[in-house]
Write an enzyme that holds these catalytic residues in place. Structure first.
Site, PDB file in Angstrom:
ATOM      1  N   GLY A 153     -10.515  -1.508  -3.948  1.00  0.00           N
ATOM      2  CA  GLY A 153      -9.833  -2.784  -4.156  1.00  0.00           C
ATOM      3  C   GLY A 153     -10.539  -3.641  -5.174  1.00  0.00           C
TER       4      GLY A 153
ATOM      5  N   ASN B 243      -3.706  13.684  -2.468  1.00  0.00           N
ATOM      6  CA  ASN B 243      -3.132  12.597  -1.667  1.00  0.00           C
ATOM      7  C   ASN B 243      -1.689  12.949  -1.319  1.00  0.00           C
ATOM      8  OD1 ASN B 243      -1.432  10.086  -1.393  1.00  0.00           O
ATOM      9  ND2 ASN B 243      -3.436   9.117  -1.435  1.00  0.00           N
TER      10      ASN B 243
ATOM     11  N   THR C  15      -7.144   0.273 -10.378  1.00  0.00           N
ATOM     12  CA  THR C  15      -6.608  -0.447 -11.531  1.00  0.00           C
ATOM     13  C   THR C  15      -7.534  -0.433 -12.744  1.00  0.00           C
ATOM     14  OG1 THR C  15      -5.365  -1.854 -10.015  1.00  0.00           O
ATOM     15  CG2 THR C  15      -5.747  -2.729 -12.225  1.00  0.00           C
TER      16      THR C  15
ATOM     17  N   ASN D 145      -1.556   9.064   2.549  1.00  0.00           N
ATOM     18  CA  ASN D 145      -1.019   7.737   2.248  1.00  0.00           C
ATOM     19  C   ASN D 145       0.029   7.405   3.306  1.00  0.00           C
ATOM     20  OD1 ASN D 145       0.200   5.490   1.210  1.00  0.00           O
ATOM     21  ND2 ASN D 145       0.800   6.406  -0.743  1.00  0.00           N
TER      22      ASN D 145
ATOM     23  N   SER E 184      -5.996   7.212  -5.869  1.00  0.00           N
ATOM     24  CA  SER E 184      -4.673   7.830  -6.007  1.00  0.00           C
ATOM     25  C   SER E 184      -3.726   6.936  -6.787  1.00  0.00           C
ATOM     26  CB  SER E 184      -4.094   8.090  -4.619  1.00  0.00           C
ATOM     27  OG  SER E 184      -2.813   8.647  -4.732  1.00  0.00           O
TER      28      SER E 184
ATOM     29  N   GLY F  39      -6.288  -4.849  -8.134  1.00  0.00           N
ATOM     30  CA  GLY F  39      -7.142  -5.470  -9.141  1.00  0.00           C
ATOM     31  C   GLY F  39      -8.100  -6.495  -8.552  1.00  0.00           C
TER      32      GLY F  39
ATOM     33  N   ILE G  91       5.819   1.492  -8.388  1.00  0.00           N
ATOM     34  CA  ILE G  91       6.070   2.743  -9.109  1.00  0.00           C
ATOM     35  C   ILE G  91       7.094   3.575  -8.355  1.00  0.00           C
ATOM     36  CG2 ILE G  91       4.974   4.845 -10.021  1.00  0.00           C
ATOM     37  CD1 ILE G  91       3.955   2.223 -11.326  1.00  0.00           C
TER      38      ILE G  91
ATOM     39  N   ILE H  69      -8.818  -0.247   0.763  1.00  0.00           N
ATOM     40  CA  ILE H  69      -7.464  -0.530   1.161  1.00  0.00           C
ATOM     41  C   ILE H  69      -6.463   0.010   0.134  1.00  0.00           C
ATOM     42  CG2 ILE H  69      -8.014  -2.642   2.448  1.00  0.00           C
ATOM     43  CD1 ILE H  69      -7.197  -4.295   0.019  1.00  0.00           C
TER      44      ILE H  69
ATOM     45  N   CYS I  30       4.077   4.427   3.482  1.00  0.00           N
ATOM     46  CA  CYS I  30       5.337   5.016   3.042  1.00  0.00           C
ATOM     47  C   CYS I  30       6.415   4.634   4.045  1.00  0.00           C
ATOM     48  CB  CYS I  30       5.253   6.545   3.021  1.00  0.00           C
ATOM     49  SG  CYS I  30       3.968   7.190   1.964  1.00  0.00           S
TER      50      CYS I  30
HETATM   51  C1  LIG Z   1       0.012   1.694 -10.488  1.00  0.00           C
HETATM   52  C2  LIG Z   1      -0.567   2.075  -9.158  1.00  0.00           C
HETATM   53  C3  LIG Z   1      -0.122   3.223  -8.516  1.00  0.00           C
HETATM   54  C4  LIG Z   1      -0.632   3.586  -7.277  1.00  0.00           C
HETATM   55  N1  LIG Z   1      -0.181   4.715  -6.673  1.00  0.00           N
HETATM   56  C5  LIG Z   1      -0.699   5.091  -5.461  1.00  0.00           C
HETATM   57  C6  LIG Z   1      -0.311   6.299  -4.839  1.00  0.00           C
HETATM   58  O1  LIG Z   1       0.497   7.047  -5.364  1.00  0.00           O
HETATM   59  N2  LIG Z   1      -0.836   6.614  -3.628  1.00  0.00           N
HETATM   60  C7  LIG Z   1      -1.774   5.816  -3.013  1.00  0.00           C
HETATM   61  O2  LIG Z   1      -2.238   6.162  -1.928  1.00  0.00           O
HETATM   62  N3  LIG Z   1      -2.195   4.679  -3.592  1.00  0.00           N
HETATM   63  C8  LIG Z   1      -1.676   4.300  -4.806  1.00  0.00           C
HETATM   64  N4  LIG Z   1      -2.126   3.142  -5.402  1.00  0.00           N
HETATM   65  C9  LIG Z   1      -3.137   2.303  -4.717  1.00  0.00           C
HETATM   66  C10 LIG Z   1      -4.543   2.548  -5.283  1.00  0.00           C
HETATM   67  O3  LIG Z   1      -4.960   3.876  -5.047  1.00  0.00           O
HETATM   68  C11 LIG Z   1      -5.546   1.559  -4.673  1.00  0.00           C
HETATM   69  O4  LIG Z   1      -5.595   1.760  -3.277  1.00  0.00           O
HETATM   70  C12 LIG Z   1      -5.190   0.117  -4.938  1.00  0.00           C
HETATM   71  O5  LIG Z   1      -4.669  -0.032  -6.222  1.00  0.00           O
HETATM   72  C13 LIG Z   1      -6.374  -0.828  -4.780  1.00  0.00           C
HETATM   73  O6  LIG Z   1      -7.420  -0.525  -5.673  1.00  0.00           O
HETATM   74  P1  LIG Z   1      -7.629  -1.224  -7.115  1.00  0.00           P
HETATM   75  O7  LIG Z   1      -7.604  -2.722  -6.876  1.00  0.00           O
HETATM   76  O8  LIG Z   1      -8.933  -0.724  -7.609  1.00  0.00           O
HETATM   77  O9  LIG Z   1      -6.483  -0.808  -7.950  1.00  0.00           O
HETATM   78  C14 LIG Z   1      -1.616   2.768  -6.663  1.00  0.00           C
HETATM   79  C15 LIG Z   1      -2.075   1.629  -7.313  1.00  0.00           C
HETATM   80  C16 LIG Z   1      -1.559   1.274  -8.551  1.00  0.00           C
HETATM   81  C17 LIG Z   1      -2.078   0.018  -9.206  1.00  0.00           C
END
Ligand SMILES: Cc1cc2nc3c(=O)[nH]c(=O)nc-3n(C[C@H](O)[C@H](O)[C@H](O)COP(=O)(O)O)c2cc1C
Ligand SMILES: Cc1cc2nc3c(=O)[nH]c(=O)nc-3n(C[C@H](O)[C@H](O)[C@H](O)COP(=O)(O)OP(=O)(O)OC[C@H]3O[C@@H](n4cnc5c(N)ncnc54)[C@H](O)[C@@H]3O)c2cc1C
Ligand SMILES: Cc1cc2nc3c(=O)[nH]c(=O)nc-3n(C[C@H](O)[C@H](O)[C@H](O)COP(=O)(O)OP(=O)(O)OC[C@H]3O[C@@H](n4cnc5c(N)ncnc54)[C@H](O)[C@@H]3O)c2cc1C
Ligand SMILES: Cc1cc2nc3c(=O)[nH]c(=O)nc-3n(C[C@H](O)[C@H](O)[C@H](O)COP(=O)(O)O)c2cc1C
Ligand code: FES
Ligand code: FES
Lengths: 255, 314, 314, 255
Positions: B243, B99, B266, B127, B21, B217, B71, B191, B130
């Site tokens: 993650g 989501n 990411t 999610n 998401s 990341g 964001i 996570i 919040c």
């Molecule tokens: C720019 C950005 C926006 C995100 N927006 C949401 C979101 O709207 N809802 C949500 O549940 N998680 C959101 N996440 C979290 C990601 O879904 C994910 O759980 C988190 O980034 C860890 O994974 P990654 O290391 O592969 O990015 C966001 C992450 C990033 C980097």
């Protein structure tokens, strides 16, 4: 828009700490418009992690050039590429300058520092389209100027080592006070403070003005929402620099 | 032929790789750059009842092997999502998971109720990271009872799979996992981002407009693996691991640690086709290792010692 | 002349840069490679009542911009420390802070009692990220009351500065900070390592012999900055900032976020002279910025918005 | 032991995926003993974050050579260094082989794969000290062998593309069965499985044996406690690979 590994053709230094990198991509070369950018993964490493955006500087045949300052890890890595290396590129991206409108005759291009980047490709296409072009270029010192591939050039340096001593917006105002241009329009690229100053001049003098913004980007193609640009009015508060810009009419946005 | 498909509480995913998401918009932004039909599923940007503008700039900053984001859950709102985005999502050949974000429990329910009639929505991910307006803005997701309460309330309103996405910013994530399992969740996602901060030494200002943001990341991969390990041992429902996943090896590590599927976040910003490459890579790995069903990787960690997550001297 | 010195509850540190526990041995290992006299202080490896062998290999693994460790608090024990290491530490011209680890509250007290007569020990840092044998091995540091109790018990036995080193692996670290402040701590150190894990996809085994370990290095810097910001706003006692500090800019970011001093950990493994280089770099920064006392950097974050750590939508 | 930025003299490929890198350091060259290592920060980046240990391969004047396999990021980066680059080095580190004892006459050197690394410097010093030297070298294929700067060489390859087909410990046993060496002692470097096999042979035949261990290191100089080696007996359970090794008498440790 494509995503491809492109072959580096050459990398060379053109001014102090400033490099031009050329790569080969017939698709990008054939489709890119002035003001658009490419997004480059400078390394396979996770430092830097994200892509880096660069305006397209010039194109010729399948050759595409970018120009950059070495600032941090990403640009340092680009400066060390060799002919034959492959680099991971997405592009062209973003909304180009609106060059081909009928509402102006003389394009006043203005670049501060590496804001020169989109000006050569812009110049070429404008001249081709039969517009008049006048260019204002500013930089810290003469050593940081990249004056090639531009036309009707007025130069300013902060230290006066070349041309007008002062900033490029002041220079441009002086010239505007002296000369009268036929239905002018500004196209401006450079640091935010300069964009703001140029926009103020444009608004004060009722001259159309487009700027190319710079700022942090996460993805470059609209999925991270990381690059908000505030709208002056409209139903939404923000648009995206990468997708709705990087070029904007100054009457639309908060700079 | 290697079996890659996976049943998630009644819906079938063609493989175990989804996009996370907030890192893939509403699925329609990267059509030039990726083939969503090769994913196990798309999880939408968090949808709120009203459209949200999001936070002012600066919203993102890069950190060593990671990035911080703030964001502000900028999204078009659930109604516009249904009107403008679902028509496209009806055409994709992959699972669509909506989501949901909200700032009151009632609002979570309202958003779900609006989505419930839509067949194109295959499942929900909730999610809970919040701010809860009723508790002065403390995150729902750091309160175990509230997290369970959200789950219970939503459970009564839908038979579609209900996935609770947990925050890592708690002492014992397994308590939360058990609580939502007890309250009827079909799966958990582990996570969400880790709270972090960046400072500009020259200006002495926080880089992000909200001071702190969410770290994602490769930097957080070790943290995420530990949380996936902890949660997957605490519950019977499937865990979706998230993650720092950049490639197939990373994804396989999550499966081995206990994830039934993974989400790519990411990495999409670097290459929106990462998910499909990972799906291919997992399949290749299975071929090389003579594994006939990806399922047999899940939770296959060979841990001879049994020191638990929280019981060891470091 | 720039003022770099700093009073920490009665003891004067010559500058605000210390080396972190477990990353500099007992101060006598790097004499060829660094000058300990140019540090604000040395914090010893955690000392336990009995010598500890530590965990079997593998004890460390590199991760993206970080490392996981599971040393198992291998140390020579407090008595051998007093006999073999203190004679050298008596000769150094920097503060010597003994870090104490234990698995019962009584044991914390015993170790401190043994050190208390030693003048060469200027202060104590208490590592509460240790398994509490009475609670089935759950870490003391994740229980706010126990952490306060340790502080209270130790406080009655010493007038030397008592620094509590907190774990980041809790929901609200500020609660812990306030609790130990109330129980008499003179300062807090933030953060110890973040729980993480690494998996070898080929062998399907955890890389570390203890499955999970502690994540350190630049990867955790954003997390550490957020925790320092959170704790320093919650308490009046000084916060020592730790986590991923590699250079002077990193250190200055911690000072700005609210740390009164910093500790350098993992960076010592790359260059044990990092601390002294950072001390020099902070001084240079102050010269350039016309700052006459490093103190004026501390907590100088210019946060126009006042969104708090836990209250924002991400 | 010094910590310095040393100038790269040259980097060249000597076998498949195997490189020799030479740098300049009169101190290291003058003080290093066979079996010791240097610890190199391959990049200024945080990926890789930690230093990488490499045995010293050869020395000549102020020239110090290491030999390495490209495995991951650190070694890939080293393979791309150019003459004139500066690299951040700490060394010499660790306990050298105990070469100058009177309890043996013939040194039987054994290297598996990149375990060849410490053998040339060892050979040179042994010959200088008047010991007899016999060398056993094993690798996957002939393309992975680096046979230079060794003496009385017996070669084994897994695929039989050169010398004995099989592993180097089998080869060594065959030779031991055939020949009688005057008061022999083993010095062994290579993968753990090979060290274990060699140690078993040594113990079974009552031959003295030292091995050089490999494994993850955090610091390389004794402050992280990250490199435990289990002792067979003694008051402590573990010693440190970096400080108490990497060379050990096989009768002391669990391999
Ligand atoms: C720019 C950005 C926006 C995100 N927006 C949401 C979101 O709207 N809802 C949500 O549940 N998680 C959101 N996440 C979290 C990601 O879904 C994910 O759980 C988190 O980034 C860890 O994974 P990654 O290391 O592969 O990015 C966001 C992450 C990033 C980097
Ligand atoms: C649409 C667009 C077009 C661009 N075109 C060009 C171009 O043609 N030529 C060119 O040289 N640069 C251009 N830039 C800027 C360029 O992307 C950055 O210089 C580059 O990302 C820096 O990367 P780095 O890894 O070298 O530095 P980093 O290590 O990322 O950054 C070093 C320092 O520079 C700051 N910084 C990072 N990005 C920017 C930025 N975008 N603006 C100002 N400061 C920044 C960081 O805060 C950091 O402190 C453009 C940016 C955008 C958004
Ligand atoms: C005392 C000592 C002396 C050494 N001498 C030499 C030498 O002379 N020449 C040489 O080529 N190598 C030598 N090594 C091994 C060398 O340090 C590793 O090959 C190197 O660290 C790999 O770094 P990398 O960044 O390229 O790979 P990484 O990205 O760190 O590792 C890639 C993969 O290799 C594995 N790996 C990492 N380190 C080792 C290791 N030490 N042994 C086995 N697998 C490992 C990792 O688990 C990982 O999966 C020595 C090691 C030690 C401890
Ligand atoms: C190898 C290693 C050993 C450590 N040992 C201890 C210890 O004995 N006691 C302690 O309080 N912290 C210990 N720590 C934690 C550090 O002191 C520090 O809090 C943490 O590593 C974060 O800082 P860094 O990112 O600068 O390393 C250790 C860290 C590492 C990496
Ligand atoms: S940079 Fe990602 S949306 Fe603009
Ligand atoms: S590698 Fe750090 S103690 Fe040996």
């Amino acid at each position: 828009m494509i995503h491809a590994f492109c072959t580096v053709l050459d990398v060379h230094s053109v001014a102090q700490n400033i490099f031009v990198l050329a790569f080969s991509s017939d698709t990008i070369s054939a489709t890119v418009l002035p003001g658009q950018f490419v997004s480059i993964r400078t390394d396979e490493s996770t430092t830097p992690l994200l892509r880096r955006p660069f305006s397209v500087y010039r194109t010729k045949g399948e050759r595409v050039e970018i120009i950059f300052n070495v600032i941090g890890k990403g640009t340092a890595s680009l400066s060390r590429k060799h002919a034959g290396d492959l680099i991971d590129i997405i592009g062209p991206l973003g909304v180009p300058f609106n060059l081909f409108s009928e509402d102006y005759d003389t394009a006043l291009l203005m670049g501060g520092g590496l804001g020169v980047a989109p000006l050569p490709i812009t110049t070429e296409r404008l001249l081709h389209a039969g517009k008049s072009v006048v260019t204002f270029l500013g930089s810290r010192t003469a050593a940081h100027l990249v004056e090639t591939h531009l036309t009707n050039l007025h130069v300013a340096t902060d230290d006066g080592s070349k041309g007008f001593r002062g900033n490029v917006v002041e220079l441009m105002q002086n010239v505007l006070d002296d000369k009268r241009f036929q239905k002018p329009k500004f196209f401006v690229c450079g640091p935010t403070a300069m964009l703001r100053a140029a926009a103020n001049v444009a608004i004060a003098r009722s001259i159309a003005c487009e700027v190319s913004l710079e700022g942090p980007m996460g993805c470059g193609f609209g999925i991270c929402q990381g690059c908000p640009v505030e709208l002056l009015h409209g139903e939404r508060k923000f648009v995206l620099m990468c997708k709705d810009g990087p070029t904007f009419d100054v009457r639309r946005i908060v700079i | 032929m290697i079996k890659t498909s996976f049943h998630l509480a009644g819906i079938e995913l063609k493989n175990r790789v989804l996009v996370a998401s907030g890192t893939y918009g509403y699925g329609d932004d990267c059509l030039d750059l990726a083939n969503v039909n090769r994913l196990g599923g798309i999880i939408t940007k968090s949808l709120s009842l009203k459209p949200r503008d999001g936070n002012p700039p600066t919203r993102i900053v890069e950190t060593p092997s990671g990035m911080l984001n703030s964001i502000g859950l900028a999204n078009i709102g659930v109604r516009k999502f249904i009107a403008d985005k679902l028509p496209f999502l009806k055409t994709v050949k992959t699972a669509v998971i909506a989501n949901i974000a909200a700032s009151t429990i009632d609002e979570y329910c309202e958003v779900l109720d609006l989505l419930e009639p839509e067949d194109a929505v295959d499942a929900y991910e909730i999610n809970v990271s919040c701010p809860n307006v009723k508790e002065g803005g403390l995150s729902f997701g750091t309160n175990c009872e509230l997290t369970a309460e959200i789950t219970r309330r939503l459970r009564t309103r839908t038979r579609k799979p209900l996935i609770l996405k947990l925050t890592p910013n708690v002492t014992h994530i397994s308590e939360f996992a058990r609580a939502v399992e007890g309250a009827g969740a079909d799966a958990i996602s582990v996570i969400n981002t880790v709270i972090g901060m960046a400072v500009d030494a020259k200006t002495r200002r926080p880089v992000l407009s909200t001071i702190t943001g969410g770290l994602s990341g490769p930097a957080i991969k070790p943290i995420a693996l530990a949380k996936v390990y902890e949660t997957s041992r605490a519950v019977k429902i499937p865990v979706l691991g998230i993650g720092g996943i950049m490639n197939a090896t990373d994804a396989i590590e999550f499966l081995i640690a206990g994830a039934s599927a993974v989400q790519v976040g990411t990495a999409n910003f670097i290459d929106p086709a990462t998910g499909q490459h990972i799906a291919d890579g997992i399949q290749q790995f299975c071929e090389q290792q003579h594994i006939s069903d990806v399922a047999s990787l899940v939770g296959s960690l060979d841990a001879s010692s049994d020191v638990s997550v929280i019981h060891s001297w470091l």
